[in-house]
Scaffold this motif. Sequence first.
Motif, PDB file in Angstrom:
ATOM      1  N   UNK A 205       0.824  -1.216   0.000  1.00 53.07           N
ATOM      2  CA  UNK A 205       0.000   0.000   0.000  1.00 53.07           C
ATOM      3  C   UNK A 205       0.852   1.257   0.000  1.00 53.07           C
ATOM      4  N   UNK A 206       2.012   1.223   0.645  1.00 52.51           N
ATOM      5  CA  UNK A 206       2.909   2.374   0.616  1.00 52.51           C
ATOM      6  C   UNK A 206       3.377   2.638  -0.808  1.00 52.51           C
ATOM      7  N   UNK A 207       3.741   1.581  -1.518  1.00 55.40           N
ATOM      8  CA  UNK A 207       4.190   1.748  -2.902  1.00 55.40           C
ATOM      9  C   UNK A 207       3.072   2.283  -3.784  1.00 55.40           C
ATOM     10  N   UNK A 208       1.852   1.784  -3.584  1.00 55.09           N
ATOM     11  CA  UNK A 208       0.743   2.290  -4.402  1.00 55.09           C
ATOM     12  C   UNK A 208       0.364   3.715  -4.001  1.00 55.09           C
ATOM     13  N   UNK A 209       0.548   4.065  -2.739  1.00 55.02           N
ATOM     14  CA  UNK A 209       0.279   5.449  -2.311  1.00 55.02           C
ATOM     15  C   UNK A 209       1.230   6.406  -3.017  1.00 55.02           C
ATOM     16  N   UNK A 210       2.483   6.000  -3.173  1.00 55.33           N
ATOM     17  CA  UNK A 210       3.455   6.840  -3.873  1.00 55.33           C
ATOM     18  C   UNK A 210       3.028   7.038  -5.330  1.00 55.33           C
ATOM     19  N   UNK A 211       2.625   5.946  -5.999  1.00 59.32           N
ATOM     20  CA  UNK A 211       2.207   6.089  -7.400  1.00 59.32           C
ATOM     21  C   UNK A 211       0.955   6.958  -7.514  1.00 59.32           C
ATOM     22  N   UNK A 212       0.068   6.874  -6.517  1.00 61.16           N
ATOM     23  CA  UNK A 212      -1.131   7.720  -6.525  1.00 61.16           C
ATOM     24  C   UNK A 212      -0.759   9.182  -6.329  1.00 61.16           C
ATOM     25  N   UNK A 213       0.065   9.462  -5.332  1.00 63.71           N
ATOM     26  CA  UNK A 213       0.441  10.843  -5.033  1.00 63.71           C
ATOM     27  C   UNK A 213       1.236  11.484  -6.164  1.00 63.71           C
ATOM     28  N   UNK A 214       2.011  10.673  -6.872  1.00 66.16           N
ATOM     29  CA  UNK A 214       2.779  11.189  -8.005  1.00 66.16           C
ATOM     30  C   UNK A 214       1.923  11.263  -9.269  1.00 66.16           C
ATOM     31  N   UNK A 215       0.723  10.724  -9.189  1.00 66.02           N
ATOM     32  CA  UNK A 215      -0.210  10.684 -10.321  1.00 66.02           C
ATOM     33  C   UNK A 215       0.501  10.196 -11.584  1.00 66.02           C
ATOM     34  N   UNK A 216       1.101   9.029 -11.451  1.00 65.62           N
ATOM     35  CA  UNK A 216       1.826   8.448 -12.576  1.00 65.62           C
ATOM     36  C   UNK A 216       0.863   8.174 -13.725  1.00 65.62           C
ATOM     37  N   UNK A 217       1.412   8.085 -14.931  1.00 67.51           N
ATOM     38  CA  UNK A 217       0.587   7.952 -16.133  1.00 67.51           C
ATOM     39  C   UNK A 217      -0.380   6.777 -16.065  1.00 67.51           C
ATOM     40  N   UNK A 218       0.101   5.613 -15.624  1.00 68.93           N
ATOM     41  CA  UNK A 218      -0.781   4.453 -15.599  1.00 68.93           C
ATOM     42  C   UNK A 218      -1.915   4.622 -14.591  1.00 68.93           C
ATOM     43  N   UNK A 219      -1.664   5.391 -13.528  1.00 68.27           N
ATOM     44  CA  UNK A 219      -2.709   5.669 -12.538  1.00 68.27           C
ATOM     45  C   UNK A 219      -3.762   6.581 -13.160  1.00 68.27           C
ATOM     46  N   UNK A 220      -3.331   7.659 -13.802  1.00 69.90           N
ATOM     47  CA  UNK A 220      -4.267   8.594 -14.425  1.00 69.90           C
ATOM     48  C   UNK A 220      -5.052   7.936 -15.561  1.00 69.90           C
ATOM     49  N   UNK A 221      -4.400   7.059 -16.308  1.00 69.75           N
ATOM     50  CA  UNK A 221      -5.099   6.348 -17.382  1.00 69.75           C
ATOM     51  C   UNK A 221      -6.240   5.516 -16.813  1.00 69.75           C
ATOM     52  N   UNK A 222      -5.966   4.810 -15.730  1.00 67.32           N
ATOM     53  CA  UNK A 222      -6.996   3.984 -15.100  1.00 67.32           C
ATOM     54  C   UNK A 222      -8.121   4.841 -14.530  1.00 67.32           C
ATOM     55  N   UNK A 223      -7.756   5.915 -13.842  1.00 63.89           N
ATOM     56  CA  UNK A 223      -8.747   6.804 -13.234  1.00 63.89           C
ATOM     57  C   UNK A 223      -9.661   7.391 -14.313  1.00 63.89           C
ATOM     58  N   UNK A 224      -9.087   7.818 -15.405  1.00 66.11           N
ATOM     59  CA  UNK A 224      -9.886   8.386 -16.501  1.00 66.11           C
ATOM     60  C   UNK A 224     -10.769   7.325 -17.138  1.00 66.11           C
ATOM     61  N   UNK A 225     -10.221   6.126 -17.319  1.00 65.40           N
ATOM     62  CA  UNK A 225     -11.007   5.023 -17.889  1.00 65.40           C
ATOM     63  C   UNK A 225     -12.243   4.739 -17.040  1.00 65.40           C
ATOM     64  N   UNK A 226     -12.094   4.845 -15.738  1.00 70.92           N
ATOM     65  CA  UNK A 226     -13.211   4.569 -14.830  1.00 70.92           C
ATOM     66  C   UNK A 226     -14.166   5.760 -14.713  1.00 70.92           C
ATOM     67  N   UNK A 227     -13.779   6.894 -15.285  1.00 71.52           N
ATOM     68  CA  UNK A 227     -14.658   8.055 -15.291  1.00 71.52           C
ATOM     69  C   UNK A 227     -14.515   8.970 -14.087  1.00 71.52           C
ATOM     70  N   UNK A 228     -13.404   8.859 -13.370  1.00 67.93           N
ATOM     71  CA  UNK A 228     -13.185   9.690 -12.189  1.00 67.93           C
ATOM     72  C   UNK A 228     -12.307  10.896 -12.548  1.00 67.93           C
ATOM     73  N   UNK A 229     -12.342  11.947 -11.739  1.00 70.77           N
ATOM     74  CA  UNK A 229     -11.523  13.138 -12.018  1.00 70.77           C
ATOM     75  C   UNK A 229     -10.040  12.889 -11.728  1.00 70.77           C
ATOM     76  N   UNK A 230      -9.201  13.693 -12.366  1.00 76.44           N
ATOM     77  CA  UNK A 230      -7.748  13.527 -12.255  1.00 76.44           C
ATOM     78  C   UNK A 230      -7.207  13.766 -10.850  1.00 76.44           C
ATOM     79  N   UNK A 231      -7.948  14.487 -10.011  1.00 78.41           N
ATOM     80  CA  UNK A 231      -7.444  14.751  -8.659  1.00 78.41           C
ATOM     81  C   UNK A 231      -7.704  13.588  -7.699  1.00 78.41           C
ATOM     82  N   UNK A 232      -8.487  12.609  -8.106  1.00 74.85           N
ATOM     83  CA  UNK A 232      -8.822  11.493  -7.211  1.00 74.85           C
ATOM     84  C   UNK A 232      -7.592  10.752  -6.672  1.00 74.85           C
TER      85      UNK A 232
END
Length: 122
Positions: A17-44
């Motif tokens: 979870x610490x590693x995934x928290x880092x990828x979330x906080x850095x809003x890495x490309x693969x995270x933003x791609x998934x968030x957008x695919x699911x229809x959520x805003x980029x700040x999520x």
Amino acid sequence: MMKRTYRITTIIFLVILFLTAITDLMRMDFVLTTVRHLGYPDFLPLLIGTGKCIGIILLSLPRYTPWKEWGYAGFTVLFLSAAASHAFAGDALGHILPPLIFETLLLVSYFSMRKVVHNATA
């Protein structure tokens, strides 16, 4: 045995979870791609990453405290919501199962913690 199970599952869970928290906080490309695919805003991811960090702190507390219950509850909501979001988006089982696997690891940690606490007070 339960104490060892609790420690091992909790440590594995917290590291992942610490590693995934880092990828979330850095809003890495693969995270933003998934968030957008699911229809959520980029700040999520910023909100989720912050929540993960708070949950990690709560689950890392040295002794049992009701605050740990809040951490477990928050992560349960996160994982069930993630699995449901992927399911509602029509994603394949390969996207739905990972959050449920994390939830299973979390439940093993939670129930082994409860058993350790119960044995300590009995």
